[in-house]
Structure formats: structure tokens, C-alpha cells
Design a protein around this motif. Structure first.
Motif, PDB file in Angstrom:
ATOM      1  N   GLN A 125     -32.647  30.116  -6.273  1.00  0.00           N
ATOM      2  CA  GLN A 125     -33.095  28.811  -7.022  1.00  0.00           C
ATOM      3  C   GLN A 125     -33.595  29.450  -8.451  1.00  0.00           C
ATOM      4  O   GLN A 125     -33.670  28.638  -9.347  1.00  0.00           O
ATOM      5  CB  GLN A 125     -34.367  28.189  -6.339  1.00  0.00           C
ATOM      6  N   LYS A 126     -34.293  30.453  -8.243  1.00  0.00           N
ATOM      7  CA  LYS A 126     -34.889  31.077  -9.664  1.00  0.00           C
ATOM      8  C   LYS A 126     -33.683  31.178 -10.723  1.00  0.00           C
ATOM      9  O   LYS A 126     -34.051  31.127 -11.936  1.00  0.00           O
ATOM     10  CB  LYS A 126     -35.627  32.449  -9.436  1.00  0.00           C
ATOM     11  N   THR A 127     -32.598  31.768 -10.226  1.00  0.00           N
ATOM     12  CA  THR A 127     -31.663  32.112 -11.251  1.00  0.00           C
ATOM     13  C   THR A 127     -30.887  30.805 -11.722  1.00  0.00           C
ATOM     14  O   THR A 127     -30.051  30.964 -12.575  1.00  0.00           O
ATOM     15  CB  THR A 127     -30.660  33.302 -10.653  1.00  0.00           C
ATOM     16  N   LYS A 128     -30.751  29.750 -11.121  1.00  0.00           N
ATOM     17  CA  LYS A 128     -29.947  28.606 -11.097  1.00  0.00           C
ATOM     18  C   LYS A 128     -30.070  28.090 -12.557  1.00  0.00           C
ATOM     19  O   LYS A 128     -29.191  27.579 -13.200  1.00  0.00           O
ATOM     20  CB  LYS A 128     -29.910  27.557  -9.936  1.00  0.00           C
ATOM     21  N   PRO A 129     -31.491  27.782 -12.866  1.00  0.00           N
ATOM     22  CA  PRO A 129     -31.707  26.981 -14.103  1.00  0.00           C
ATOM     23  C   PRO A 129     -30.887  27.961 -15.431  1.00  0.00           C
ATOM     24  O   PRO A 129     -30.488  27.470 -16.200  1.00  0.00           O
ATOM     25  CB  PRO A 129     -33.209  27.055 -14.285  1.00  0.00           C
ATOM     26  N   LEU A 130     -30.976  29.269 -15.265  1.00  0.00           N
ATOM     27  CA  LEU A 130     -30.372  30.020 -16.271  1.00  0.00           C
ATOM     28  C   LEU A 130     -28.901  29.706 -16.339  1.00  0.00           C
ATOM     29  O   LEU A 130     -28.410  29.766 -17.462  1.00  0.00           O
ATOM     30  CB  LEU A 130     -30.695  31.458 -16.201  1.00  0.00           C
ATOM     31  N   ALA A 132     -26.949  37.695 -22.900  1.00  0.00           N
ATOM     32  CA  ALA A 132     -26.937  36.732 -21.707  1.00  0.00           C
ATOM     33  C   ALA A 132     -25.767  36.097 -21.401  1.00  0.00           C
ATOM     34  O   ALA A 132     -25.102  35.779 -20.305  1.00  0.00           O
ATOM     35  CB  ALA A 132     -28.201  36.023 -21.551  1.00  0.00           C
ATOM     36  N   MET A 133     -25.115  35.516 -22.676  1.00  0.00           N
ATOM     37  CA  MET A 133     -24.089  34.740 -22.620  1.00  0.00           C
ATOM     38  C   MET A 133     -22.721  35.468 -22.099  1.00  0.00           C
ATOM     39  O   MET A 133     -21.843  35.148 -21.488  1.00  0.00           O
ATOM     40  CB  MET A 133     -23.789  33.977 -24.025  1.00  0.00           C
TER      41      MET A 133
END
Length: 480
Positions: free
Chosen positions: A3-8, A76-77
Motif C-alpha cells: 500500500q505504501k508503494t502503490k501511490p508512487l 524514478a521514471m
């Protein structure tokens, strides 16, 4: 954790879809992102970041901040795209490669900055400034002296520190003579940049070329005569417009602190370690520099432990009033602390360099540097391409320009690598914003040395630029 990585992931997906709906359907074999949304977005973020860097003096935003953020976004992209294709290891390896290149330069520059800060704290530069101010030289003599000193100090110290020191002298002796101060500042910028061009230690760009192994240490000195020409041509012309009136002395006396001259010797030994370690042992120059930092730390320990006993004994054994006062003044000062010198390094510059290396490295990994290399170094003559690099460095900082060239790795002769080293080093002199020395002096001599004051002499400086190129092509023709 998911859940923490999903927004990114969602954010990066939206960016990818926004700029290129067919992104995830592209070929994973070539991984050429130059015509995809990731590539366009990377260019946009880098362009915005660099515009903020160029506006640093206007908006008062430290230049490291925008490039650090841009580097993070670009990689990151890239990481997201490669992870979607099951090739995250390739992106990680590329990032680590760029990080390793930066870390070698980072520690090298950190040691050099620490030594310069130590010399400054020991009053070495202030003593030199006071000596020159109190000699009663003419303004034209000061013009030449500061220029020559800037030329010969910058190969050892960085051109920014050298320019600031010489400008302090000019401001002292110039008083209200704004014409002299402006001309002397232009001369200092040209001299400092030219002096740094023929030494592996004189500028970050020459250091990058040396550490990359494109040019051997001793070969850099083939640029000495072209660098002299680059400095002398505009200096001779500008000197005719400098007054011959005698400079006013203020009688200031500056005492060097204990250990100042020995720190200079330790710095030279440290440079020797770096050179010999690289040329004889085949080790990165940073090994010798870090060893030299350790030696400086031992010397700092010695100065700290013997500070009180040395001055107490010296004061007790002298009957000379002047010498007694000098020793008392120095003995009451703070003891030498090496970590304060490390803390005073130009961290904004070091972090800016990280951002630039990672941004340009990311653009290279995407494929843009290959495109530029194909256009410049295949379709153009390398000489024209390298001269263009110098002209570009007058507008854009020479660090990303040179790193881009090194990342392209064009197949060039030693003479051409020396040419691009020369042009990238001295090309920035044509505009006041083209080098760190020019930007710093605009702040130090605010309202006197300005962009407009400098650009009036750009044709003269450009004449020196062209003359230095032809001198290199003629003298070092055997290297092409």
C-alpha cells in the motif's frame, strides 16, 4: 508495504500514460525512450531544473535543489519503466555506475576544498592580499599582478577561490574607481578559467577528463601555451584602458597562523600522491587525495595538542614588543579543527554536481546523448563539435556539458580531447554567467562587475578564445 508503494506507481503510470499512451507496449529489447513520454518528461524536468539554476541570483534558490529533485524524478521514471519490463536490474546497474563516477569526484573535490579552507583559516590568503595592497603598486600593475596570480594559482586551487581572493585585492585598491574594478574582475575571470584549463586539478571538467582516463596527467600541460594565449590576448587589450595611478594602501597587517606554510606543502604532497597513485599504481586519484586528508588530520591533531605550549614558550622567550604582540594575538585564537574545514566545503556545489551527473546520466541512459553524439561527432568534424562545446559552456555550466561529452565517449584523438577540455574550460569566460568565477564576482563586486560590463568585452575575450584554439591546433598537431 504494498500500500505504501502503490501511490508512487500510480503517479508514474499517470505520467507515462499522459506523455505516451503506447509506452508499455514499446519494445523492451532496445529500450530507446527518446521518442516516448518518459524521455520527453525527463527532458522537461531537466530543462525546468536548469532554468532555476540559471536564475539562482535572481530568485535566491540554491542551485543544488532543483537538480537534486530532477535527478530523483528522472531515475524514478526510468526505474518504473524498466521494472514494468522485468529489467529493473539494468536500471539499477546504470544508476550505480553513475553514482560511482560521482563518488570518486565528490571525495576528490571534498579533500581539495578542505585543504583550501584550511589555508584560508590559517590566514594564508589574507596575508597575500595585505602584502599586495601595502606595496603601493599602480592600478595597471595590480591589474596584471592579480591576473597572473589568478592564472597560476587556479591550477592548484579551484578557480572560484582564486577569483574571490584576487577580487578582494582589487576591491581594496580600487576604491571608488569602478572602471578599474570592472576591468580587473573581467581579467581575473578570464585568467582563472584559462589557468584551470591546463591542469587536471584546475577545474572540475579537467578533473573529469583525467579521472576518466581520456588524457594522461602530463599531457594536460600541452595546453599551457594555448591557455596563456587565451589569457594574454584580452588582457593586453584591456590593460590599455587601465589607469597608471598609484593604488592607495590602508596599512593593514595580517599574520599567518602557525602551520600555514606546512599545510601548503601537505597539499602539494597530497596532489603528488593522487598523481603517482593513478599513473604508477593504476588506482583512482581519489585514493591519494583521501590519504592526504588523513595526513592533514594528523597534522591538525599535532597543532591542537601543541597550541598552548608552543605559544606560551614562544611568548616567554621573546623580548621584542611587536613579536610579543603577534604571538599573543595568534595564541589567543581558536585551535585548528579539521572537521570545521570539512563542514565549510562548498556543499551546494558538491550536491549540485551530484544532481547534474545523475540527470545527464539518466538522459544518456534514455538515449539522448547517443543521438547528440551521432549528430555532433559523426556528422560534424570533431574540431567544430568541440569548439561548439566551448561556446555552449558560456551559456550552460561546463560541468553538465563536459559530463555529457564524456558519457557520449566519442572516438577522438588525444588532441581532440585536449581541445574539448580547453574550450569547455575557457569558453565560459565569454559571459559573466558562464563560469562559477564570474557568477561569484558579480556578487562580490555587486553593481560594478555586472553582466553588461562583461559583455562589452566579450568580442575581445572571444578573440582570445579563437587564438587559443588555433595555437593548440598548431602546437599540438602531432596529437591529432
Amino acid at each position: 508495504m504494498l500500500q505504501k508503494t502503490k501511490p508512487l506507481g500510480v503517479l508514474l503510470t499517470l505520467i507515462a500514460v499522459l506523455f505516451s499512451p503506447s509506452l508499455l507496449a514499446s519494445s523492451a529489447e532496445t529500450m530507446d525512450l527518446t521518442s516516448h513520454g518518459i524521455g520527453y518528461a525527463a527532458l522537461m524536468f531537466f530543462a525546468v531544473a536548469y532554468c532555476l539554476v540559471m536564475l539562482e541570483d535572481v530568485i535566491h534558490l540554491r542551485k543544488s535543489k532543483p537538480v537534486l529533485v530532477a535527478a530523483g524524478i528522472i531515475w524514478a521514471m526510468i526505474g518504473f519503466y524498466y521494472s514494468q519490463h522485468g529489467m529493473s536490474h539494468d536500471a539499477e546497474a546504470a544508476f550505480r555506475h553513475n553514482l560511482l563516477e560521482y563518488s570518486e569526484l565528490f571525495f576528490f573535490l571534498l579533500v581539495a576544498m578542505t585543504y583550501i579552507n584550511a589555508m584560508e583559516e590559517r590566514q594564508l590568503f589574507n596575508a597575500l592580499r595585505a602584502w599586495m595592497v601595502n606595496k603601493g603598486f599602480t592600478l595597471r600593475y595590480i591589474f596584471w599582478l592579480t591576473g597572473i596570480l589568478a592564472f597560476f594559482i587556479s591550477p592548484i586551487a579551484d578557480n572560484l577561490t582564486t577569483a574571490l581572493l584576487m577580487c578582494a585585492i582589487v576591491m581594496k585598491v580600487g576604491g571608488k574607481n569602478s572602471k578599474f574594478i570592472a576591468l580587473a574582475c573581467i581579467n581575473i575571470v578570464v585568467a582563472a578559467n584559462a589557468g584551470g584549463a591546463f591542469s587536471p586539478f584546475g577545474d572540475i571538467t579537467t578533473l573529469m577528463v583525467w579521472q576518466k582516463g581520456m588524457v594522461q596527467f602530463g599531457t594536460f600541460f600541452s595546453l599551457f601555451i594555448p591557455a596563456v594565449v587565451n589569457f594574454l590576448v584580452p588582457a593586453i587589450i584591456m590593460s590599455f584602458f587601465v589607469s597608471k595611478e598609484v593604488a592607495q594602501s590602508d596599512g593593514e597587517v595580517v599574520h599567518m597562523k602557525r602551520g600555514a606554510k606546512r599545510i601548503v606543502m601537505l597539499f602539494l604532497i597530497t596532489i603528488a600522491f593522487a598523481v603517482l597513485g593513478h599513473s604508477v599504481l593504476g588506482m583512482p586519484p581519489v585514493l591519494g587525495m583521501m590519504t592526504g586528508l588523513g595526513i592533514l588530520q594528523f597534522f591538525a591533531f599535532f597543532l591542537r595538542k601543541t597550541h598552548k605550549s608552543y605559544y606560551s614558550g614562544a611568548i616567554a622567550n621573546t623580548n621584542d614588543t611587536v613579536e610579543h604582540e603577534r604571538l599573543r594575538y595568534l595564541g589567543d585564537g581558536a585551535v585548528f579543527d579539521i572537521f570545521t574545514k570539512v563542514a565549510k566545503a562548498e556543499w551546494d556545489t558538491l550536491l549540485f554536481f551530484y544532481g547534474v551527473v545523475l540527470c545527464v546520466g539518466g538522459l544518456g541512459f534514455i538515449g539522448y546523448l547517443g543521438m547528440i553524439s551521432e549528430a555532433m561527432y559523426t556528422q560534424w568534424d570533431p574540431t567544430y563539435a568541440n569548439v561548439t562545446v566551448g561556446l555552449l559552456s558560456a551559456i550552460v555550466d561546463n560541468i553538465p556539458v563536459m559530463f555529457a561529452v564524456l558519457s557520449m565517449q566519442p572516438d577522438m584523438s588525444t588532441g581532440q580531447w585536449l581541445l574539448v577540455t580547453l574550450t569547455a574550460g575557457v569558453g565560459g569566460s565569454m559571459l559573466s554567467i558562464g563560469s562559477a568565477a564570474g557568477v561569484a564576482l558579480m556578487g562580490q563586486a555587486r553593481g560594478i562587475y555586472t553582466f553588461a560590463a562583461h559583455i562589452r568585452w566579450t568580442p575581445v575575450i572571444a578573440l582570445g578564445y579563437v587564438a587559443s584554439i588555433f595555437t593548440h591546433l598548431w602546437l599540438n598537431s602531432a596529437l591529432f
